[in-house]
Write a protein that holds these residues in place. Structure first.
Motif, PDB file in Angstrom:
ATOM      1  N   VAL A 255       0.551  -1.255   0.041  1.00 54.69           N
ATOM      2  CA  VAL A 255      -0.003  -0.060  -0.062  1.00 54.69           C
ATOM      3  C   VAL A 255       0.858   1.301   0.259  1.00 54.69           C
ATOM      4  N   LYS A 256       1.734   1.332   0.691  1.00 51.42           N
ATOM      5  CA  LYS A 256       2.559   2.479   0.973  1.00 51.42           C
ATOM      6  C   LYS A 256       3.614   2.726  -0.266  1.00 51.42           C
ATOM      7  N   LEU A 257       3.987   1.649  -0.878  1.00 48.02           N
ATOM      8  CA  LEU A 257       5.004   1.664  -1.906  1.00 48.02           C
ATOM      9  C   LEU A 257       4.449   1.570  -3.229  1.00 48.02           C
ATOM     10  N   CYS A 258       3.206   1.262  -3.557  1.00 42.36           N
ATOM     11  CA  CYS A 258       2.596   1.185  -4.963  1.00 42.36           C
ATOM     12  C   CYS A 258       2.873   2.865  -5.499  1.00 42.36           C
ATOM     13  N   PRO A 259       3.610   2.788  -6.391  1.00 45.17           N
ATOM     14  CA  PRO A 259       3.689   4.259  -7.105  1.00 45.17           C
ATOM     15  C   PRO A 259       2.443   4.925  -7.448  1.00 45.17           C
ATOM     16  N   GLU A 260       1.372   4.219  -7.744  1.00 44.02           N
ATOM     17  CA  GLU A 260       0.276   4.939  -8.147  1.00 44.02           C
ATOM     18  C   GLU A 260      -0.810   5.105  -7.310  1.00 44.02           C
ATOM     19  N   ARG A 261      -0.420   4.534  -6.027  1.00 49.65           N
ATOM     20  CA  ARG A 261      -1.504   4.846  -4.781  1.00 49.65           C
ATOM     21  C   ARG A 261      -2.697   4.076  -4.819  1.00 49.65           C
ATOM     22  N   CYS A 262      -2.633   2.765  -5.672  1.00 52.63           N
ATOM     23  CA  CYS A 262      -4.295   2.481  -5.844  1.00 52.63           C
ATOM     24  C   CYS A 262      -4.395   1.161  -5.039  1.00 52.63           C
ATOM     25  N   LEU A 263      -3.749   0.808  -4.044  1.00 56.33           N
ATOM     26  CA  LEU A 263      -3.987  -0.171  -3.271  1.00 56.33           C
ATOM     27  C   LEU A 263      -4.282   0.296  -1.786  1.00 56.33           C
ATOM     28  N   ARG A 264      -5.245  -0.575  -1.212  1.00 56.79           N
ATOM     29  CA  ARG A 264      -5.531   0.034   0.373  1.00 56.79           C
ATOM     30  C   ARG A 264      -5.824  -1.285   1.177  1.00 56.79           C
ATOM     31  N   LEU A 265      -6.019  -1.276   2.310  1.00 57.22           N
ATOM     32  CA  LEU A 265      -6.178  -2.339   3.312  1.00 57.22           C
ATOM     33  C   LEU A 265      -7.608  -2.037   3.799  1.00 57.22           C
ATOM     34  N   ASN A 266      -8.525  -3.204   3.593  1.00 59.35           N
ATOM     35  CA  ASN A 266     -10.082  -2.851   3.620  1.00 59.35           C
ATOM     36  C   ASN A 266     -10.092  -3.064   5.209  1.00 59.35           C
ATOM     37  N   GLU A 267     -11.581  -3.021   5.495  1.00 56.74           N
ATOM     38  CA  GLU A 267     -11.873  -3.244   7.178  1.00 56.74           C
ATOM     39  C   GLU A 267     -11.435  -4.393   7.784  1.00 56.74           C
ATOM     40  N   GLU A 268     -11.296  -5.456   7.013  1.00 60.18           N
ATOM     41  CA  GLU A 268     -10.564  -6.538   7.661  1.00 60.18           C
ATOM     42  C   GLU A 268      -8.824  -6.518   7.592  1.00 60.18           C
ATOM     43  N   ARG A 269      -8.330  -5.474   7.075  1.00 62.53           N
ATOM     44  CA  ARG A 269      -6.883  -5.254   7.094  1.00 62.53           C
ATOM     45  C   ARG A 269      -6.197  -6.050   5.939  1.00 62.53           C
ATOM     46  N   LEU A 270      -6.992  -6.352   4.916  1.00 56.29           N
ATOM     47  CA  LEU A 270      -6.492  -7.268   3.857  1.00 56.29           C
ATOM     48  C   LEU A 270      -6.415  -6.362   2.872  1.00 56.29           C
ATOM     49  N   VAL A 271      -5.261  -6.374   2.006  1.00 59.36           N
ATOM     50  CA  VAL A 271      -5.268  -5.574   0.722  1.00 59.36           C
ATOM     51  C   VAL A 271      -6.109  -5.861  -0.427  1.00 59.36           C
TER      52      VAL A 271
END
Ligand code: SF4
Ligand code: SF4
Length: 313
Positions: A255-271
């Motif tokens: 999540v932090k290193l995706c250059p396009e910032r297109c990932l996130r952790l969801n409510e279950e803290r899964l990417v």
């Protein structure tokens, strides 16, 4: 014609010289594993071994390199420029960067043709985008080294069932240049790979060995296999992220290193892929995930329906 025997002093001096193997790549490719397997094998055969490595940026897609020196006596752990007997590169641009370390007259260059675009080095990170660096072709590189092999190791490993075994394909290639028996290599390797991947890694090792044997008998040994040549930038493709939730440890690295910032952790803290339209398919997340929880697939074509499902063009 018989080779002239070396004079005893010269033979002794030659025998005392350490073998220098330089292994380079980027974080996440398994440079250190290659280095440790070689060092352990050499040590088990009674050689003095010195190994040094730099992998401070390993989790950020940065350069990783390791010097392995072994012989009857080794004083220094680092290989001076121009003194590497063998350079093994797990990434094409890194291989080119380290070429000055290779012995000019006798050095052997073994390099994966895989190119990994450094995370923040290029504005256009889409696969197939024109590169501004390391544009030399394998044929051009071959003309500058005594012996060179450009191997599509990543694709070979993928076809064997585990892309992560690309480094072991290269170990197979490396093994043909050193005087250790194949079964000793296999034993050393088995101690350094996860137990459930031993079979695929041994296949990868044998594949790399056989590839070099075949390449030595063919003048085309340095050609880039077509499947790995960079695709033209205009060819449409779709990106599909395969996420294995049960392997994701919520570490947040991708999540932090995706250059396009297109990932996130969801409510279950899964990417999850939050902004599929931004994903370029650069594969950095796949490379950096320490738990192999993400795979990036580049498919030949995209469709509107696919885009709607998060499979993007
Ligand atoms: S999600 Fe992965 S493949 Fe897509 S842009 Fe981010 S790091 Fe690259
Ligand atoms: S997918 Fe991998 S890198 Fe991303 S949060 Fe999960 S474990 Fe970490």
């Amino acid at each position: 014609m018989e080779t002239e025997p070396l004079r005893p002093a010269a033979a002794a001096a030659k025998a005392r010289e350490p073998m220098n193997v330089l292994i380079v790549g980027v974080g996440g490719q398994g440079v250190i594993m290659v280095s440790k397997a070689l060092a352990s094998l050499a040590q088990s055969k009674g050689f003095e071994v010195k190994q040094s490595e730099v992998h401070g940026m390993a989790k950020r897609g940065g350069t990783v390199f390791s010097h392995v020196r072994f012989g009857p006596q080794v004083w220094s752990p680092t290989i001076p420029k121009g003194e590497a007997d063998i350079l093994v590169a797990l990434e094409w641009a890194e291989g080119l960067r380290w070429l000055p370390y290779l012995k000019p007259d006798t050095g052997i260059f073994i390099c994966d043709t895989k190119r990994i675009v450094p995370p923040f080095a290029c504005l256009n990170r889409r696969p197939g985008a024109p590169l501004r660096y390391s544009r030399e072709t394998p044929a051009e590189v071959k003309s500058h080294v005594a012996e060179g092999y450009a191997i599509d190791a990543t694709r070979m490993a993928e076809e064997l069932g585990n892309e992560r075994a690309a480094n072991v394909v290269l170990i197979g290639a490396l093994s043909t240049a050193l005087d250790f028996r194949a079964d000793d290599w296999e034993q050393a390797l088995s101690a350094f790979v996860p137990k459930k991947t031993i079979a695929v890694n041994l296949d990868a090792f044998r594949f790399g060995r056989n590839w070099i044997d075949a390449a030595r008998t063919s003048p085309a040994n340095i050609e880039v296999p077509a499947a790995n040549a960079p695709a033209p930038a205009h060819v449409p493709y779709s990106v599909r992220l395969e996420i294995t939730p049960e392997w994701c440890k919520s570490c947040d690295i991708c999540v932090k290193l995706c250059p396009e910032r297109c990932l996130r952790l969801n409510e279950e803290r899964l990417v999850e892929l939050a902004q599929p339209e931004k994903c370029t398919g650069c594969r950095l997340c796949e490379l950096l995930c320490p738990d192999f929880a993400i795979r990036v697939h580049l498919d030949a074509a995209a469709s509107t329906a696919a885009i709607a499902r998060g499979v993007i063009a």
